[in-house]
Design a protein around this motif. Structure first.
Motif, PDB file in Angstrom:
ATOM      1  N   ILE A  64      81.986 -56.262 -36.264  1.00 53.91           N
ATOM      2  CA  ILE A  64      82.781 -57.015 -35.291  1.00 53.91           C
ATOM      3  C   ILE A  64      84.153 -56.392 -35.123  1.00 53.91           C
ATOM      4  O   ILE A  64      84.643 -56.212 -34.000  1.00 53.91           O
ATOM      5  CB  ILE A  64      82.883 -58.493 -35.722  1.00 53.91           C
ATOM      6  CG1 ILE A  64      81.509 -59.176 -35.614  1.00 53.91           C
ATOM      7  CG2 ILE A  64      83.899 -59.239 -34.861  1.00 53.91           C
ATOM      8  CD1 ILE A  64      81.462 -60.545 -36.246  1.00 53.91           C
TER       9      ILE A  64
ATOM     10  N   HIS B 252      83.844 -53.116 -33.243  1.00 52.48           N
ATOM     11  CA  HIS B 252      83.569 -53.313 -31.820  1.00 52.48           C
ATOM     12  C   HIS B 252      84.825 -53.774 -31.078  1.00 52.48           C
ATOM     13  O   HIS B 252      85.113 -53.303 -29.976  1.00 52.48           O
ATOM     14  CB  HIS B 252      82.451 -54.335 -31.641  1.00 52.48           C
ATOM     15  CG  HIS B 252      81.999 -54.482 -30.221  1.00 52.48           C
ATOM     16  ND1 HIS B 252      81.263 -53.522 -29.559  1.00 52.48           N
ATOM     17  CD2 HIS B 252      82.211 -55.468 -29.313  1.00 52.48           C
ATOM     18  CE1 HIS B 252      81.032 -53.906 -28.327  1.00 52.48           C
ATOM     19  NE2 HIS B 252      81.593 -55.087 -28.149  1.00 52.48           N
ATOM     20  N   ASN B 253      85.583 -54.690 -31.686  1.00 51.40           N
ATOM     21  CA  ASN B 253      86.810 -55.164 -31.046  1.00 51.40           C
ATOM     22  C   ASN B 253      87.827 -54.045 -30.911  1.00 51.40           C
ATOM     23  O   ASN B 253      88.495 -53.913 -29.877  1.00 51.40           O
ATOM     24  CB  ASN B 253      87.403 -56.329 -31.839  1.00 51.40           C
ATOM     25  CG  ASN B 253      86.568 -57.587 -31.744  1.00 51.40           C
ATOM     26  OD1 ASN B 253      85.773 -57.742 -30.819  1.00 51.40           O
ATOM     27  ND2 ASN B 253      86.746 -58.497 -32.681  1.00 51.40           N
TER      28      ASN B 253
ATOM     29  N   GLN C 166      76.027 -55.279 -26.907  1.00 51.84           N
ATOM     30  CA  GLN C 166      76.803 -55.886 -27.988  1.00 51.84           C
ATOM     31  C   GLN C 166      77.915 -56.767 -27.437  1.00 51.84           C
ATOM     32  O   GLN C 166      78.156 -57.885 -27.933  1.00 51.84           O
ATOM     33  CB  GLN C 166      77.391 -54.787 -28.880  1.00 51.84           C
ATOM     34  CG  GLN C 166      78.119 -55.270 -30.120  1.00 51.84           C
ATOM     35  CD  GLN C 166      77.186 -55.829 -31.166  1.00 51.84           C
ATOM     36  OE1 GLN C 166      76.827 -57.001 -31.097  1.00 51.84           O
ATOM     37  NE2 GLN C 166      76.808 -55.005 -32.141  1.00 51.84           N
ATOM     38  N   THR C 167      78.589 -56.299 -26.384  1.00 51.26           N
ATOM     39  CA  THR C 167      79.658 -57.091 -25.774  1.00 51.26           C
ATOM     40  C   THR C 167      79.116 -58.401 -25.212  1.00 51.26           C
ATOM     41  O   THR C 167      79.714 -59.473 -25.390  1.00 51.26           O
ATOM     42  CB  THR C 167      80.340 -56.290 -24.646  1.00 51.26           C
ATOM     43  OG1 THR C 167      80.938 -55.103 -25.201  1.00 51.26           O
ATOM     44  CG2 THR C 167      81.424 -57.112 -23.968  1.00 51.26           C
TER      45      THR C 167
ATOM     46  N   ASN D  67      78.286 -60.683 -28.093  1.00 49.01           N
ATOM     47  CA  ASN D  67      79.539 -61.151 -28.692  1.00 49.01           C
ATOM     48  C   ASN D  67      80.144 -62.294 -27.891  1.00 49.01           C
ATOM     49  O   ASN D  67      80.728 -63.223 -28.454  1.00 49.01           O
ATOM     50  CB  ASN D  67      80.558 -60.007 -28.791  1.00 49.01           C
ATOM     51  CG  ASN D  67      80.247 -59.004 -29.886  1.00 49.01           C
ATOM     52  OD1 ASN D  67      80.836 -57.931 -29.924  1.00 49.01           O
ATOM     53  ND2 ASN D  67      79.314 -59.321 -30.765  1.00 49.01           N
ATOM     54  N   GLN D  68      80.021 -62.221 -26.561  1.00 50.31           N
ATOM     55  CA  GLN D  68      80.557 -63.287 -25.723  1.00 50.31           C
ATOM     56  C   GLN D  68      79.815 -64.603 -25.934  1.00 50.31           C
ATOM     57  O   GLN D  68      80.314 -65.667 -25.569  1.00 50.31           O
ATOM     58  CB  GLN D  68      80.496 -62.878 -24.247  1.00 50.31           C
ATOM     59  CG  GLN D  68      81.504 -61.803 -23.883  1.00 50.31           C
ATOM     60  CD  GLN D  68      81.532 -61.501 -22.387  1.00 50.31           C
ATOM     61  OE1 GLN D  68      80.683 -61.968 -21.635  1.00 50.31           O
ATOM     62  NE2 GLN D  68      82.503 -60.735 -21.963  1.00 50.31           N
TER      63      GLN D  68
ATOM     64  N   HIS E  24      79.141 -65.497 -28.974  1.00 50.71           N
ATOM     65  CA  HIS E  24      79.480 -65.716 -30.385  1.00 50.71           C
ATOM     66  C   HIS E  24      78.363 -65.227 -31.310  1.00 50.71           C
ATOM     67  O   HIS E  24      78.196 -65.735 -32.424  1.00 50.71           O
ATOM     68  CB  HIS E  24      79.783 -67.194 -30.658  1.00 50.71           C
ATOM     69  CG  HIS E  24      80.812 -67.767 -29.735  1.00 50.71           C
ATOM     70  ND1 HIS E  24      82.159 -67.500 -29.864  1.00 50.71           N
ATOM     71  CD2 HIS E  24      80.676 -68.566 -28.637  1.00 50.71           C
ATOM     72  CE1 HIS E  24      82.816 -68.116 -28.898  1.00 50.71           C
ATOM     73  NE2 HIS E  24      81.949 -68.756 -28.142  1.00 50.71           N
TER      74      HIS E  24
ATOM     75  N   LEU F 146      75.735 -61.577 -32.439  1.00 50.11           N
ATOM     76  CA  LEU F 146      75.884 -60.223 -32.940  1.00 50.11           C
ATOM     77  C   LEU F 146      74.547 -59.502 -32.853  1.00 50.11           C
ATOM     78  O   LEU F 146      73.486 -60.122 -32.926  1.00 50.11           O
ATOM     79  CB  LEU F 146      76.342 -60.272 -34.409  1.00 50.11           C
ATOM     80  CG  LEU F 146      76.745 -58.953 -35.081  1.00 50.11           C
ATOM     81  CD1 LEU F 146      78.039 -58.428 -34.475  1.00 50.11           C
ATOM     82  CD2 LEU F 146      76.916 -59.154 -36.580  1.00 50.11           C
TER      83      LEU F 146
END
Length: 356
Positions: A129, A132-133, A324-325, A328-329, A331, A333
């Motif tokens: 995480i 990725h951020n 992945q994005t 992630n949106q 919440h 993975l």
């Protein structure tokens, strides 16, 4: 401890992340909590009454130690015990055994299985995480610096085109404009989706079926796409289009990895009391996209979700980053494990809406 007290004690373990089970004097399961169901990949309904040897075949020393613990009324523990679950999944656990023998009550064993891999997985997820951020922030900064001069180049080419009378020379300005547009589109794709999810009730199996239909129409006929769905999965809250795009990117990636022949399996399961990063969720939908292709090179495995990272000469390296994005949106993975003949992309999506 009477029967009612035992029942209360067992109910208290329902929300624990430690896998727990109770065994009677015949080494048959009389209880297993949700974390135990998750660890051993079996429902409580199916497990109750099952012999431990059927659940963990081949571990004679463990079964003998449990019998001795019951006979001698003596607790014991084993540290860093390697297990193979269901004949294929390797885990490492600490095993703690406590006899429960009360007057006028049937003797039983309480067995705790502390999954050590879980702590390693949480640490790996946190790193994923954070990476990725950080990568997203870097890409957005670079995109801003790239798009500004691109706009200037395109505008200058358009002005120059108006001043030229030669069609032959205008071909060059057209090339400049088209290439500037192509680079802008590439940068936009690197940035990923720029819209927040439009949340609604979605049926994940309908999305999987849509993905299967689309990919089956594109892929060679020699590639099989098999289904292994859990029909009990409820609807979840999510963005239908974004989930479709994320799954489509991953399944298409699997098709490209297989080439002309192979099998892809779409699998859905429910995970109880599951932690993503540092947040624990009561229910998580787990989607596995499995292919029997050559696998991902070990040197690429840690960076495949970075933009522009690809193992194929013709690939852009954006599909997995975008997927992945999108997850992630929600919440969630995406994780990946790979070895020749068995590559698994796992999507983890919290079932309950996020209230933060």
């Amino acid at each position: 401890m009477d029967e009612q007290s035992r029942e209360i004690a067992f109910r208290a373990t329902e929300n624990l992340t430690v896998a727990m089970m109770a065994l009677d004097s015949d080494m048959r399961l009389t209880y297993i909590n949700p974390a135990g169901e998750n660890l051993f990949g079996v429902s409580a309904r199916k497990a109750i009454g099952m012999a431990l040897e059927s659940l963990l075949p081949g571990y004679t020393h463990i079964h003998e130690s449990l019998r001795q613990a019951l006979t001698n009324d003596q607790s014991f523990s084993e540290r860093e015990l390697p297990l193979v679950i269901a004949g294929k999944r390797q885990v490492t656990v600490d095993c703690i055994v406590t006899p429960m023998q009360e007057p006028n009550q049937q003797p039983m064993l309480l067995v705790e299985w502390l999954l050590l891999d879980r702590h390693l997985r949480i640490s790996r997820e946190e790193n994923l995480i954070v990476q990725h951020n950080a990568t997203s922030a870097l890409v957005r900064g670079m995109a801003h610096e790239i798009k500004n001069p691109l706009g200037g180049l395109r505008g200058a080419a358009q002005l120059l085109e108006r001043e030229l009378n030669s069609a032959e020379l205008k071909e060059y300005t057209t090339i400049i404009i088209e290439e500037a547009d192509r680079l802008k589109n590439l940068v936009d794709r690197m940035l990923g989706p720029n819209q927040l999810p439009r949340l609604q009730d979605v049926n994940i199996h309908q999305i999987l079926e849509r993905v299967r239909t689309l990919v089956a129409a594109e892929a060679p006929a020699s590639i099989k796409i098999e289904r292994d769905y859990d029909p009990s999965l409820p609807d979840m809250i999510g963005d239908n289009d974004q989930l479709l795009q994320a799954l489509l990117n991953i399944v298409r990636n699997a098709v490209q990895a297989l080439g002309e022949r192979g099998t892809i399996t779409l699998r859905s399961r429910i995970q109880r009391q599951f932690t993503i990063g540092q947040k624990r969720h009561k229910l998580v939908i787990r989607l596995d996209i499995v292919d029997d292709g050559p696998g991902i090179a070990p040197e690429l495995l840690e960076s495949i979700f970075y933009p522009m990272v690809t193992g194929r000469a013709e690939g852009t390296g954006l599909g997995l980053s975008i997927a992945q994005t999108l997850i992630n949106q929600h919440h969630g993975l995406i994780e990946c494990t790979s070895e020749p003949g068995n590559t698994i992309f796992t999507l983890l999506l919290p079932l309950e809406p996020d209230n933060e």
